[in-house]
Design a protein around this motif. Sequence first.
Motif, PDB file in Angstrom:
ATOM      1  N   MET A   1      11.928 -10.616 -10.391  1.00 36.25           N
ATOM      2  CA  MET A   1      11.778  -9.656  -9.296  1.00 36.25           C
ATOM      3  C   MET A   1      11.366 -10.396  -8.024  1.00 36.25           C
ATOM      4  SD  MET A   1       9.282  -6.304  -9.036  1.00 36.25           S
ATOM      5  CE  MET A   1       9.870  -5.665 -10.606  1.00 36.25           C
ATOM      6  N   GLY A   2      12.089 -10.171  -6.889  1.00 36.29           N
ATOM      7  CA  GLY A   2      11.805 -10.853  -5.651  1.00 36.29           C
ATOM      8  C   GLY A   2      10.585 -10.300  -4.944  1.00 36.29           C
ATOM      9  N   VAL A   3      10.210 -10.977  -3.864  1.00 35.15           N
ATOM     10  CA  VAL A   3       9.024 -10.584  -3.115  1.00 35.15           C
ATOM     11  C   VAL A   3       9.166  -9.174  -2.553  1.00 35.15           C
ATOM     12  CG1 VAL A   3       7.596 -11.108  -1.100  1.00 35.15           C
ATOM     13  CG2 VAL A   3       8.441 -12.965  -2.547  1.00 35.15           C
ATOM     14  N   MET A   4      10.326  -8.879  -1.937  1.00 36.99           N
ATOM     15  CA  MET A   4      10.500  -7.570  -1.330  1.00 36.99           C
ATOM     16  C   MET A   4      10.509  -6.463  -2.378  1.00 36.99           C
ATOM     17  SD  MET A   4      10.319  -8.368   1.731  1.00 36.99           S
ATOM     18  CE  MET A   4      10.409  -6.668   2.254  1.00 36.99           C
ATOM     19  N   GLU A   5      11.058  -6.766  -3.549  1.00 38.28           N
ATOM     20  CA  GLU A   5      11.058  -5.764  -4.617  1.00 38.28           C
ATOM     21  C   GLU A   5       9.643  -5.484  -5.097  1.00 38.28           C
ATOM     22  OE1 GLU A   5      13.079  -8.283  -4.458  1.00 38.28           O
ATOM     23  OE2 GLU A   5      15.076  -7.359  -4.264  1.00 38.28           O
ATOM     24  N   ARG A   6       8.821  -6.542  -5.176  1.00 41.49           N
ATOM     25  CA  ARG A   6       7.430  -6.338  -5.576  1.00 41.49           C
ATOM     26  C   ARG A   6       6.672  -5.522  -4.531  1.00 41.49           C
ATOM     27  NH1 ARG A   6       5.471  -9.390  -9.753  1.00 41.49           N
ATOM     28  NH2 ARG A   6       6.891 -10.966 -10.592  1.00 41.49           N
ATOM     29  N   LEU A   7       6.918  -5.809  -3.261  1.00 42.55           N
ATOM     30  CA  LEU A   7       6.270  -5.049  -2.213  1.00 42.55           C
ATOM     31  C   LEU A   7       6.657  -3.580  -2.248  1.00 42.55           C
ATOM     32  CD1 LEU A   7       6.481  -7.419   0.903  1.00 42.55           C
ATOM     33  CD2 LEU A   7       4.410  -6.670  -0.267  1.00 42.55           C
ATOM     34  N   ALA A   8       7.936  -3.319  -2.581  1.00 43.67           N
ATOM     35  CA  ALA A   8       8.440  -1.950  -2.542  1.00 43.67           C
ATOM     36  C   ALA A   8       8.146  -1.166  -3.811  1.00 43.67           C
ATOM     37  CB  ALA A   8       9.944  -1.958  -2.283  1.00 43.67           C
ATOM     38  N   SER A   9       7.663  -1.840  -4.857  1.00 40.28           N
ATOM     39  CA  SER A   9       7.431  -1.142  -6.119  1.00 40.28           C
ATOM     40  C   SER A   9       6.391  -0.041  -5.953  1.00 40.28           C
ATOM     41  CB  SER A   9       6.987  -2.132  -7.199  1.00 40.28           C
ATOM     42  OG  SER A   9       5.791  -2.775  -6.828  1.00 40.28           O
ATOM     43  N   ASP A  10       6.539   1.004  -6.759  1.00 41.57           N
ATOM     44  CA  ASP A  10       5.705   2.196  -6.616  1.00 41.57           C
ATOM     45  C   ASP A  10       4.242   1.935  -6.958  1.00 41.57           C
ATOM     46  OD1 ASP A  10       7.938   3.517  -5.880  1.00 41.57           O
ATOM     47  OD2 ASP A  10       8.148   4.712  -7.712  1.00 41.57           O
ATOM     48  N   ILE A  11       3.385   2.744  -6.358  1.00 40.60           N
ATOM     49  CA  ILE A  11       1.960   2.731  -6.658  1.00 40.60           C
ATOM     50  C   ILE A  11       1.506   4.177  -6.859  1.00 40.60           C
ATOM     51  CG2 ILE A  11       1.565   0.658  -5.269  1.00 40.60           C
ATOM     52  CD1 ILE A  11       0.264   2.518  -3.163  1.00 40.60           C
ATOM     53  N   PRO A  12       0.372   4.406  -7.541  1.00 38.62           N
ATOM     54  CA  PRO A  12      -0.134   5.779  -7.681  1.00 38.62           C
ATOM     55  C   PRO A  12      -0.448   6.378  -6.309  1.00 38.62           C
ATOM     56  CG  PRO A  12      -1.239   4.291  -9.217  1.00 38.62           C
ATOM     57  CD  PRO A  12      -0.458   3.431  -8.284  1.00 38.62           C
ATOM     58  N   ALA A  13      -0.143   7.638  -6.153  1.00 39.65           N
ATOM     59  CA  ALA A  13      -0.321   8.296  -4.867  1.00 39.65           C
ATOM     60  C   ALA A  13      -1.749   8.773  -4.636  1.00 39.65           C
ATOM     61  CB  ALA A  13       0.635   9.486  -4.760  1.00 39.65           C
ATOM     62  N   LEU A  14      -2.468   9.113  -5.716  1.00 44.23           N
ATOM     63  CA  LEU A  14      -3.756   9.793  -5.557  1.00 44.23           C
ATOM     64  C   LEU A  14      -4.808   8.954  -4.830  1.00 44.23           C
ATOM     65  CD1 LEU A  14      -5.228  12.259  -8.047  1.00 44.23           C
ATOM     66  CD2 LEU A  14      -6.740  10.543  -7.075  1.00 44.23           C
ATOM     67  N   PRO A  15      -5.009   7.651  -5.150  1.00 46.79           N
ATOM     68  CA  PRO A  15      -6.003   6.878  -4.402  1.00 46.79           C
ATOM     69  C   PRO A  15      -5.678   6.787  -2.909  1.00 46.79           C
ATOM     70  CG  PRO A  15      -5.458   5.767  -6.449  1.00 46.79           C
ATOM     71  CD  PRO A  15      -4.458   6.874  -6.281  1.00 46.79           C
ATOM     72  N   LEU A  16      -4.398   6.700  -2.587  1.00 46.23           N
ATOM     73  CA  LEU A  16      -3.994   6.663  -1.189  1.00 46.23           C
ATOM     74  C   LEU A  16      -4.402   7.949  -0.466  1.00 46.23           C
ATOM     75  CD1 LEU A  16      -2.430   5.059   0.996  1.00 46.23           C
ATOM     76  CD2 LEU A  16      -0.363   6.225   0.223  1.00 46.23           C
TER      77      LEU A  16
END
Length: 504
Positions: A1-16
């Motif tokens: 997985m490339g750098v941009m793909e890692r940056l774009a990968s999903d994260i949980p929404a609730l802490p945000l």
Amino acid sequence: MGVMERLASDIPALPLDIGRIIIGAVLFVYFFNTLRQARDFSDPDGLIDHGLLCRLFPPTRVSLFQPGMPGWLFRAVFVCACVAALMVVAGFHPRPAGAFLFLAALSNLRWNVLASYLDDAMIHIFCLWIVLLPVGSTLNVPDLLASASGNLTDPSGDLSTGPGSAAAAGTPVLDTWLAATVPGTAPRAFIANMALVYVVAGLYKFTSPMWRDGSAMHSALRMPIARAPGFWTLRWRTPLRLVTWAALVLEPLFALIFVLPPGMALKWLLVAGAIVFHLGIAFTLKIPYSNLAMMGAIPLALSPEIMQGWLGAPQLERAVAASPGPAGWIALTLVALITIQVVWEAANTGRRLRPRYSSSGWDNPVRGLLWMFGIFQSYRLFDWVDERNHHVRFEVTRVGGEPPADPGALFPQSMRHLLLQSYLVGNIWMRMSPAQLEQVRRALLIRHARRYARTYPDGGTIEAVAIVQRVTKDNLELTRGERRPMMRFTCRGGRAVMHHPKEE
């Protein structure tokens, strides 16, 4: 997985969205206070001659606010900003609300540039991040209302039922929020921006002799920007020296909060230190908003601990987004430009700080570029204490043997008022020539007199003197004040007749 793909990968929404609520609440209080102070700072007949400032500093005209606007229009904007901040807290169209807040905060910063400080710079960047971040998919009022009416559906179809999870309580809206994810590019850029704040503000302090010798915090707390400058007497010298050195070491280390592995003891210690650091500044100094808003980034740094440790949500499988998306690219560009700006500034710090006055244009082209797009960032917090540690006290007397007047009635002590008063004694924060400073100083004195005369229509003849001194480690008791005459005027029928300085 490339750098941009890692940056774009999903994260949980609730802490945000926990961070969104914290920041939104801070924004509400900030704009409510701005509304409350509009009479003194934003109105055409307030303390600031905005027409003069627009002539002296043309870039400030890139704003929603322009000379000639009536006072009620400023109040209308600030009332709408309070409503928009509540929309952010409620998660009701938070990104459009954030766009309006950004324009309002930016315009306020430029309109009141003489009275703008760190809080204004940080608040408007947090408004911009509300626009760029994928906030509002959880912890929002619309979902709660839909759940109450039975219309909420879970788009993932995969609810968590682990021990301690919200699903065990049988609450569909919480199930949906636990399962919600958002693209991660903009949140990761936001984290980088917050880490940069700590690194830059922390490392710059090492250039300050007063921070290195341990006297900086005591000096700052004796200045009028402190909430209780009279409290911090010599008996606090040793504890405050230890606090100064602790802050000097810890502040740049707070950036590690965003990169250390989940559950690590050092991470929890740094989180606790950051909370104490920000709350300590907010409660002791008149710089609350930026410090409280910075705490809105901490839930995002603790995302694994919140989701898996506290809420019992399942481990999120890394999902790859097709690309960062427009908001993600803008966020990455923003952080890159801010980084270049602070590196450029650091490389030229020695040359830039020597002259006290300058009429030159932008000496940092990236700073000029960001300014034109509405972004003004400076993360240098209290490294300037060696140069700007002035303590100013005013004596206001009624000529003719009458009882002395209240100095606070002529020179109030809020942070914005103090910033304006600093120009009266030459402790300038904007770079300007001596001729420009004299114009600004004269206008400020005349408008302070007019403000006093409106409150005390027949207050007699008033004479104001400033007692100015530097707060250094050998003058913490403030015994070396120099008396400087400020002005003399007479209140007649609600008007101020100036004796010194004369009105032009």
